[in-house]
Motif scaffolding. Structure first.
Motif, mmCIF file in Angstrom:
data_model
loop_
_atom_site.group_PDB
_atom_site.id
_atom_site.type_symbol
_atom_site.label_atom_id
_atom_site.label_comp_id
_atom_site.label_asym_id
_atom_site.label_seq_id
_atom_site.Cartn_x
_atom_site.Cartn_y
_atom_site.Cartn_z
ATOM 1 N N PHE A 83 0.750 -1.158 0.036
ATOM 2 C CA PHE A 83 0.051 0.166 0.001
ATOM 3 C C PHE A 83 0.842 1.093 -0.115
ATOM 4 C CE2 PHE A 83 -2.992 -2.705 2.652
ATOM 5 C CZ PHE A 83 -3.385 -3.506 1.719
ATOM 6 N N ALA A 84 0.932 2.051 -1.174
ATOM 7 C CA ALA A 84 1.801 3.040 -1.157
ATOM 8 C C ALA A 84 1.040 4.570 -1.113
ATOM 9 C CB ALA A 84 2.401 3.411 -2.693
ATOM 10 N N LEU A 85 1.123 5.202 -0.215
ATOM 11 C CA LEU A 85 0.414 6.259 0.180
ATOM 12 C C LEU A 85 0.684 7.636 -0.700
ATOM 13 C CD1 LEU A 85 0.721 5.910 4.217
ATOM 14 C CD2 LEU A 85 -1.416 5.207 2.722
ATOM 15 N N ASP A 86 1.427 7.319 -1.541
ATOM 16 C CA ASP A 86 1.784 8.752 -2.417
ATOM 17 C C ASP A 86 2.013 9.924 -1.375
ATOM 18 O OD1 ASP A 86 1.512 7.149 -4.849
ATOM 19 O OD2 ASP A 86 -0.843 7.415 -4.844
ATOM 20 N N ALA A 87 2.938 9.887 -0.561
ATOM 21 C CA ALA A 87 3.124 10.884 0.388
ATOM 22 C C ALA A 87 4.548 11.178 0.476
ATOM 23 C CB ALA A 87 2.349 10.621 1.600
ATOM 24 N N GLY A 88 5.106 12.234 1.121
ATOM 25 C CA GLY A 88 6.569 12.715 1.184
ATOM 26 C C GLY A 88 6.393 13.119 2.895
ATOM 27 N N ILE A 89 7.729 13.354 3.273
ATOM 28 C CA ILE A 89 7.680 14.036 4.543
ATOM 29 C C ILE A 89 8.166 15.331 4.376
ATOM 30 C CG2 ILE A 89 9.157 13.764 6.656
ATOM 31 C CD1 ILE A 89 9.207 10.545 6.315
ATOM 32 N N ALA A 90 7.481 16.330 5.411
ATOM 33 C CA ALA A 90 8.081 17.587 5.617
ATOM 34 C C ALA A 90 8.713 17.888 6.929
ATOM 35 C CB ALA A 90 7.031 18.707 5.198
ATOM 36 N N SER A 91 9.831 18.249 6.936
ATOM 37 C CA SER A 91 10.219 18.691 8.237
ATOM 38 C C SER A 91 10.136 20.264 8.452
ATOM 39 C CB SER A 91 11.808 18.296 8.228
ATOM 40 O OG SER A 91 11.890 16.977 8.247
ATOM 41 N N PHE A 92 9.762 20.526 9.387
ATOM 42 C CA PHE A 92 9.433 22.237 9.565
ATOM 43 C C PHE A 92 10.176 22.822 10.608
ATOM 44 C CE2 PHE A 92 5.435 20.032 8.263
ATOM 45 C CZ PHE A 92 5.083 21.285 7.286
ATOM 46 N N GLU A 93 10.972 24.023 10.095
ATOM 47 C CA GLU A 93 11.398 24.740 11.226
ATOM 48 C C GLU A 93 11.052 26.236 10.847
ATOM 49 O OE1 GLU A 93 15.871 24.992 10.389
ATOM 50 O OE2 GLU A 93 15.803 22.940 9.959
ATOM 51 N N ILE A 125 5.223 19.100 -1.775
ATOM 52 C CA ILE A 125 5.752 17.775 -1.458
ATOM 53 C C ILE A 125 5.510 16.876 -2.682
ATOM 54 C CG2 ILE A 125 5.474 16.028 0.177
ATOM 55 C CD1 ILE A 125 7.063 17.817 1.480
ATOM 56 N N ALA A 126 6.338 16.085 -3.203
ATOM 57 C CA ALA A 126 6.229 15.060 -4.017
ATOM 58 C C ALA A 126 6.048 13.620 -3.349
ATOM 59 C CB ALA A 126 7.310 14.923 -5.189
ATOM 60 N N ALA A 127 5.462 12.689 -3.958
ATOM 61 C CA ALA A 127 5.650 11.334 -3.361
ATOM 62 C C ALA A 127 7.031 10.937 -3.011
ATOM 63 C CB ALA A 127 4.909 10.351 -4.310
ATOM 64 N N GLY A 128 7.190 10.596 -1.870
ATOM 65 C CA GLY A 128 8.761 9.921 -1.672
ATOM 66 C C GLY A 128 9.699 10.993 -1.333
ATOM 67 N N GLN A 129 9.482 12.145 -1.349
ATOM 68 C CA GLN A 129 10.346 13.395 -1.192
ATOM 69 C C GLN A 129 10.301 13.571 0.327
ATOM 70 O OE1 GLN A 129 9.000 17.307 -2.219
ATOM 71 N NE2 GLN A 129 10.863 18.313 -2.001
ATOM 72 N N GLN A 130 11.581 14.008 0.905
ATOM 73 C CA GLN A 130 11.774 14.537 1.982
ATOM 74 C C GLN A 130 12.281 15.862 1.973
ATOM 75 O OE1 GLN A 130 13.702 11.536 4.912
ATOM 76 N NE2 GLN A 130 13.725 10.211 3.328
ATOM 77 N N ALA A 131 11.394 16.960 2.340
ATOM 78 C CA ALA A 131 11.697 18.126 2.283
ATOM 79 C C ALA A 131 11.825 18.926 3.601
ATOM 80 C CB ALA A 131 10.673 18.952 1.593
ATOM 81 N N ARG A 132 12.966 20.059 3.595
ATOM 82 C CA ARG A 132 12.996 20.615 4.805
ATOM 83 C C ARG A 132 12.244 22.138 4.532
ATOM 84 N NH1 ARG A 132 17.863 24.027 5.801
ATOM 85 N NH2 ARG A 132 17.784 25.163 7.952
#
Length: 174
Positions: A100-110, A161-168
């Motif tokens: 099950f691929a959620l088509d999501a990414g991770i955003a790290s917030f500052e 945010i793109a699927a699979g992306q980890q963004a700051r």
């Protein structure tokens, strides 16, 4: 099918029961190569939602398995601000492997100096409100606005945010 079994006091008996049960083993990822962080999985019977229905099974983790009766099911997978439903079938005596691929990414917030950070989806829906330390969260692929707040003043930062992306994401305080 039902069958009565009579056992006299002091006697023993052996009964074989064959049930039409299969297993689904699922791996859950935000996108290919990016595992989901402690997702919650609810399993519902049937291909279509029914108002007020209760789940037939649930569990936590990026690798879950359920033993279920033969039929069609839906798995609702949720983690952070991401929630998606997947359909699958279970056959008796078989193991179904699903991803099950959620088509999501991770955003790290500052947000240095901010009292709060409110994240809005492109459609204006409030996705989350974060407080220091802001940390990170999974978001569905898409465009967002982060609004840093300090003493009633607000300053907006747009991001994607793109699927699979980890963004700051750095949102300057007003």
């Amino acid at each position: 099918m039902t069958r009565d079994v009579a056992v006299a006091a002091g006697d023993t008996t052996a009964v074989s029961i064959v049930a039409g049960v299969g297993r689904v083993e699922a791996s859950i990822v935000l996108a290919l190569g990016l595992p989901a962080r402690e997702p919650f999985v609810e399993v519902f019977a049937g291909a279509d939602p029914v108002p007020g229905e209760a789940s037939v099974a649930n569990g936590y983790g990026s690798a879950v398995s359920f033993d279920l009766g033969e039929g069609t099911y839906r798995a609702k997978v949720s983690t952070d601000a991401v929630s998606r439903t997947f359909r699958f079938d279970v056959a008796p005596g078989r193991t179904t492997t699903a991803s099950f691929a959620l088509d999501a990414g991770i955003a790290s917030f500052e947000a240095p100096g901010a009292d709060a950070l409110v994240v809005f989806a492109e459609d204006g829906k409030d996705v989350a409100t974060l407080y220091p330390p802001f940390g990170s969260m999974a978001l569905p692929a898409g465009r967002y606005r982060a609004v840093a707040e300090r003493n009633g003043a607000k300053k907006e930062t747009s991001f994607e945010i793109a699927a699979g992306q980890q963004a700051r994401i750095v949102a300057a305080a007003p």
